[in-house]
Design an enzyme around this catalytic site. Structure first.
Site, PDB file in Angstrom:
ATOM      1  CD  GLU A 230      -2.972  -1.819   2.126  1.00 38.81           C
ATOM      2  OE1 GLU A 230      -3.123  -0.425   3.189  1.00 38.81           O
ATOM      3  OE2 GLU A 230      -3.279  -1.885   2.226  1.00 38.81           O
TER       4      GLU A 230
ATOM      5  CG  HIS B 210      -6.324   0.414   4.877  1.00 35.91           C
ATOM      6  ND1 HIS B 210      -5.143   0.117   5.187  1.00 35.91           N
ATOM      7  CD2 HIS B 210      -6.867   0.349   6.484  1.00 35.91           C
ATOM      8  CE1 HIS B 210      -4.770  -0.351   6.281  1.00 35.91           C
ATOM      9  NE2 HIS B 210      -5.487  -0.344   6.783  1.00 35.91           N
TER      10      HIS B 210
END
Length: 531
Positions: free
Chosen positions: A263, A281
């Site tokens: 990420e 997220h």
């Protein structure tokens, strides 16, 4: 002089006002956390630092933080804080582990619905002016079997919501007892059974050595055809490439992912696949959750700076300032005893029994209990702390009992921890010597005298000649230095144990060599946090 706090991330104005209302001088600089040079320049002025995830509290930042006493993280994750260096500096690290549980659980349920009814693709098609009613044939959640991997705080909420949707819920969690599972209305199963039975699988475990790649290529292949998989927990729990292949082949009917191995996820094998819903997220991204964790961290930091009360600390026991000096070594011993048993126990724990003997029996036993339980639970949840550990243990139906007694042996004081499972009892005892160093003094009723090291190797065997030579030769041939070597036995020719304090943990092939000798009934590497 009033304590001074820097808020270096975007906390709500209400949270900032809590500091002011408590008489704390606060500077609200929500963008300075992204400027590491500026943060290093000014951090020396502050007693407290309140952050979210944007601020990276590195060793360099802490080196300049001469006055800093506490770091408060609004949220659960503390990967952006160098906790080892903070501990060395005497800086308390706090988080808010319970503020976003409902939000994350709801997001998992939302993804489940979205995948079941192909909502994002159907929405995009309709917005494009198409009317592809027959293309988006979904499935109901009612009557389906939901497999929950990890039935702790967030997973438990998902179980409850799923039961409300009339789903059949099965759960895999090494720390979930059968009594607790029954109270939750879920069926406790092993992982392999969950994989073969579940129509939907949702993950709610932290990323640890034990959970990494828990849905591996091999495990994904065991799932039933048409399964749908949801991950709102952590990236790295699922083999994303293998999952993408199974979606393409049609074995997996869909997936909903909020977290990814890397990420920010700008490219991923799951992107642009049919019936795969991806979000950036967002598990904790609701107004309520962000407000809750911000308010909680402001209250916790204020309490510590004004009264010395410690709540949700990751690197310090909840004890008063007067107790801390005396109890410090005993708190560390309690953690080591718990960590030993936690690493040795794979099956669900029914009870934890803690005996305090002699001088230690007069101390703050609540704090010591918390340290023992936290040490045990860290094997499966590295984010656990002394405040949250007993709560998690109670939620999982683990009974915790304490006994204290007057001095009864050669030591001025000692702690003995016994864990009870459905299959066995396992115990370990330890003491603190006059130099302040914790020692293991008894394992499985066998007396020893072992210093605690970061890397240790525990073996059990029948008391026969050649054990010392085999261990020493195997370690030496593979470049693993032994710092300390402790032996013990129940009786001549009976069960014996060895505990090696090593400079580095031996690789897996070395452990397999020891097992292949046929001399050992158990070979177990152990790790202990000494900082």
């Amino acid at each position: 002089m009033a304590p001074k706090v820097l808020v270096s991330d975007k906390l709500s104005e209400t949270a900032v006002q809590i500091f002011r209302d408590r008489g704390i001088d606060v500077d609200f600089m929500p963008d300075v956390g992204k400027d590491k040079e500026k943060l290093a320049e000014i951090i020396g002025q502050y007693d407290g630092l309140a952050i979210r995830s944007a601020t990276k509290v590195t060793e360099t930042i802490l080196r300049h933080a001469d006055k800093l006493k506490v770091i408060g993280r609004a949220g659960i994750g503390t990967d952006n804080i160098d906790k080892v260096e903070a501990s060395k500096k005497g800086v308390i690290v706090m988080n808010t582990p319970f503020g976003n549980m409902i939000t994350t659980a709801e997001h998992a349920i939302a993804l489940m619905f979205a995948v079941a009814r192909q909502i994002p693709e159907a929405s995009a098609s309709t917005h494009a002016g198409k009317w592809e009613k027959s293309k988006f044939m979904g499935v109901e959640l009612t009557g389906k079997t939901l497999g929950v991997i990890g039935a702790g705080n967030i997973g438990g909420i998902v179980c409850d919501r799923a039961r409300g949707l009339k789903m059949k819920v099965i759960a895999y969690d090494p720390f979930l007892g059968h009594d607790k599972a029954e109270k939750m209305g879920v069926e406790k199963v092993e992982l392999d059974e969950l994989l073969t039975r579940a129509d939907f699988i949702t993950l709610h475990v932290p990323f640890t050595e034990q959970t990494a790649n828990i849905l591996s290529r091999e495990n994904l292949a065991k799932t039933k055809k048409g399964v749908r998989i949801i991950n709102c927990a952590r990236g790295g729990l699922v083999d994303e490439e293998a999952l993408a292949e199974l979606i393409t082949s049609g074995h997996v009917a869909g997936a909903g992912f909020d977290v990814f191995k890397e990420e920010p996820a700008t490219d991923n094998p799951l992107f642009n696949l049919p019936n795969v819903v991806c979000t950036p997220h967002l598990g904790a991204a609701t107004t309520e959750a962000q407000e809750n964790v911000a308010l909680q961290v402001a209250e916790q930091m204020s309490d510590y700076l004004l009264t010395g009360a410690v709540t949700n600390a990751l690197n310090m026991p909840s004890v008063t300032a007067e107790e801390a000096k005396v109890m410090g070594p005993w708190v560390k011993l309690a953690d080591h005893l718990g960590a030993f048993i936690g690493q040795m126990t794979d099956e669900p724990i029914k009870a934890i029994n803690i005996l305090y003997d002699g001088s230690v029996a007069t101390m703050n036993l609540d704090a010591l209990n918390c340290s023992v339980v936290a040490g045990i639970m860290k094997r499966v949840n590295p984010d656990v702390n002394m405040v949250s550990a007993p709560v998690i243990a109670r939620e999982r139906g683990i009974q915790i009992s304490t006994t204290n007694q007057d001095k009864s042996g050669a030591f001025e004081g000692y702690i003995k921890v016994t864990v009870v499972t459905a299959k066995r009892e396992r115990s370990i005892a330890g003491t603190v010597f006059s130099d302040g160093k914790p020692r293991f003094i008894q394992i499985k009723g066998i007396n020893i005298d072992a210093e605690v090291g970061s890397h240790m190797l525990y073996t059990t065997n029948e008391d026969v000649p050649g054990i010392i030579g085999t261990l020493g030769q195997t370690m030496g041939e593979n470049g693993v230095n032994i710092a300390n070597f402790t032996l013990g036995r129940a009786a001549a020719g009976g069960e014996a144990i060895a505990l090696l304090y090593l400079d580095a943990q031996p690789p897996a092939p070395v452990l397999k060599k020891l097992e292949a000798t046929g001399l050992f009934t158990q070979v177990k590497p152990l790790e202990f946090a000494l900082a």
